[in-house]
Design a protein around this motif. Structure first.
Motif: not given
Length: 543
Positions: A310-319, A321-329, A531-539
């Motif tokens: 299973a793949f979970q997105p990890i995003v840049h804190a400020v923007s 935007d997607l940075h990478h995914h973690e592979c979970l089992l 997959h692409q992350p959700n896109t809530p308003a960034s900080p």
């Protein structure tokens, strides 16, 4: 002054009446700390104050609070340094008659200047009934109703804490298993009424025989258990037996006495100590806890294709935007349902087979990496792989075969290995980084890792444990700790990822604290493919 700038939302009588019915009282507060409530009459009734006599200056309000709560509130107000900053505090509040009420104060800065809040809006919510109900529920969940002693759940928690304390200070901790061996015979002869009386008296005497921080709990029926840190277990056993059997109990049928059997075991885990002592007292292997759902072996899980990524997105804190995914089992059960494979992985570690799982995850990740050169994946590698020379070599050999794909991989090592064997962790880190992988320390600050250990393993990144992240927007202590971690990591050119980010407020404060990347349900749940992350308003956009 705040009282001249009240929001129109606080004015209508309908809103004020609705808030009062819900046990909530809206306020505004200026720089002078004066609490300007929208419905002072309702608040006067709540605090049993004479009409027109209620004073809500900062000093008056904090005069109704405990000293520590007063300091916490002052610190919380002082932490409002930008528009949108907020806090939440729960504290007891004395009414005019001296009765303790329990309230929750939630507030947000709506105007700031020079790093200080000039206008704050918030609400005071009555939680008295909820707190008392919660306290009663928690107490019942952790205590035996008859003897009022801690129950099995409380024993598991308290025993684990004492075992940890003993390990840190170098003092052995023991569990004593206690059984009122003639209780069933007495009950059969004299009835349940006497049984309850004897159990209550025995429990009271056991409790009185202990010394802090030792504890005694009732397991079930005639069975009890004691955990001791500061007493010799044999001496404590004699003291408990003397306490329970010292006096005879007068009944209409004559004098009766309880008999106490006991045995002991060193306490590394409560479950293991309970199992050992249960066998010693009972002469069998009957489990003390309900049988858990059987987990498949590693071979079964691999042969029957029960494991999925299973793949979970990890995003840049400020923007954001997607940075990478973690592979979970994920593990598929007999009904075809997928759930976290964490219990399965723990069992595999105990069986010495977890290295096979690590190789499986690496193998399954390769097709995704080959299909998208922009994709970057974080893969977990267990201590059972890194800490075993043969398993470590086999894993590195598999990485070497991937060639340039390694530049798309971050390997995450749990913090435990950095503590237990930093030398092996360091060697593994150096080899995989030499192949092009990045290296991260997972669950950082969940244990006792120091930055000295971090330097030894040459990590590119640390993942801040979710227990420090959840609710950080409302916890000044967590904010201070994370700020310190970020500053130190930055000094060593180490990036930071905050795990378990679940709402906008936490995401914003983490970005302001300088965390590099964010991971959590707020940006996306683990899915069957990257997959692409959700896109809530960034900080940055919301500031």
């Amino acid at each position: 002054m705040a009282r001249q700038t009240r929001s129109p939302l606080l004015e209508p009588a309908l809103l004020s009446g609705a808030l009062a019915l819900a046990g909530a009282y809206a306020f505004e507060m200026g720089e002078d700390g004066y609490l300007d409530f929208s419905d002072r009459t309702a608040l006067e009734r709540y605090l049993i104050e004479s009409p027109g006599a209620l004073q809500t200056t900062q000093a008056d309000w904090e005069g109704r609070m405990l000293r520590q709560d007063m300091r916490d509130r002052q610190n919380a107000v002082g932490s409002l340094t930008y528009d949108g900053a907020r806090y939440q505090l729960d504290y007891p509040l004395r009414d005019t008659m001296g009765v303790t009420r329990h309230v929750r104060e939630v507030a947000e800065a709506v105007a700031c200047a020079d790093g200080r809040a000039t206008l704050v809006r918030g609400v005071i919510i009555d939680r008295t009934d909820d707190v008392r109900s919660d306290e009663a529920t928690v107490w019942r969940a952790r205590h035996d109703a008859l003897t009022r002693l801690p129950n099995r759940a409380a024993l598991m928690e308290g025993g684990t804490q004492l075992a940890g304390l003993g390990g840190r200070i170098g003092i052995p901790v023991h569990l004593l298993r206690l059984r009122l061996s003639n209780l069933e015979t007495l009950t059969a002869t004299f009835g349940e009424g006497l049984r309850e009386q004897l159990l209550q008296q025995a429990a009271d005497r056991m409790q009185a025989a202990l010394r802090t921080p030792d504890l005694v709990a009732r397991l079930d029926g005639p069975d009890f258990a004691a955990v001791t840190l500061n007493s010799d277990p044999d001496t404590l056993s004699l003291r408990l037996r003397a306490a329970v059997t010292a006096e005879l109990y007068q009944t209409p049928f004559g004098l009766l006495a309880l008999e106490l059997e006991s045995t002991r075991a060193p306490l590394d885990t409560v479950e293991r100590a309970l199992a050992i002592t249960n066998r010693a007292l009972s002469g069998d292997d009957a489990p003390l806890a309900p049988t858990k759902t059987r987990l498949p072996s590693v071979y079964e899980a691999l042969d029957e294709a029960l494991l999925e990524l299973a793949f979970q997105p990890i995003v840049h804190a400020v923007s954001q935007d997607l940075h990478h995914h973690e592979c979970l089992l994920r593990l598929r059960d007999g009904a075809g349902r997928l759930s976290s494979a964490f219990p399965f992985i723990v069992a595999a570690e105990g069986a010495g087979e977890v290295h096979r799982i690590d190789l499986f995850v690496l193998e399954q990740a390769v097709p995704f990496l080959e299909a998208d050169s922009r994709l970057h994946l974080a893969l977990n590698v267990s201590a059972g792989t890194i800490g075993n020379d043969a398993h470590s070599v086999a894993y590195i050999d598999q990485l070497r075969k991937l060639g340039p794909l390694t530049k798309q991989i971050t390997l995450e090592m749990t913090e435990t290995l950095a503590v237990d064997d930093p030398a092996k962790a360091s060697r593994f880190s150096a080899e995989v980084r030499g192949l092009g992988c990045r290296f991260a320390v997972d669950d950082f600050a969940s244990g006792h890792t120091s930055f000295r250990n971090l330097l030894a393993v040459e990590a590119d990144c640390i993942k801040i444990d979710g227990s420090l992240v959840r609710g950080v927007a409302l916890d000044a202590n967590k904010q201070a700790f994370i700020r310190m971690m970020v500053d130190l990591a930055s000094t060593f050119a180490v990036e930071t990822v905050a795990e378990m980010v679940e709402d906008r407020a936490d995401a914003q404060i983490l970005a302001r604290l300088g965390v590099d990347y964010l991971q959590g349900y707020y940006f996306g749940r683990p899915g069957p493919a990257p997959h692409q992350p959700n896109t809530p308003a960034s900080p940055s956009r919301a500031a």
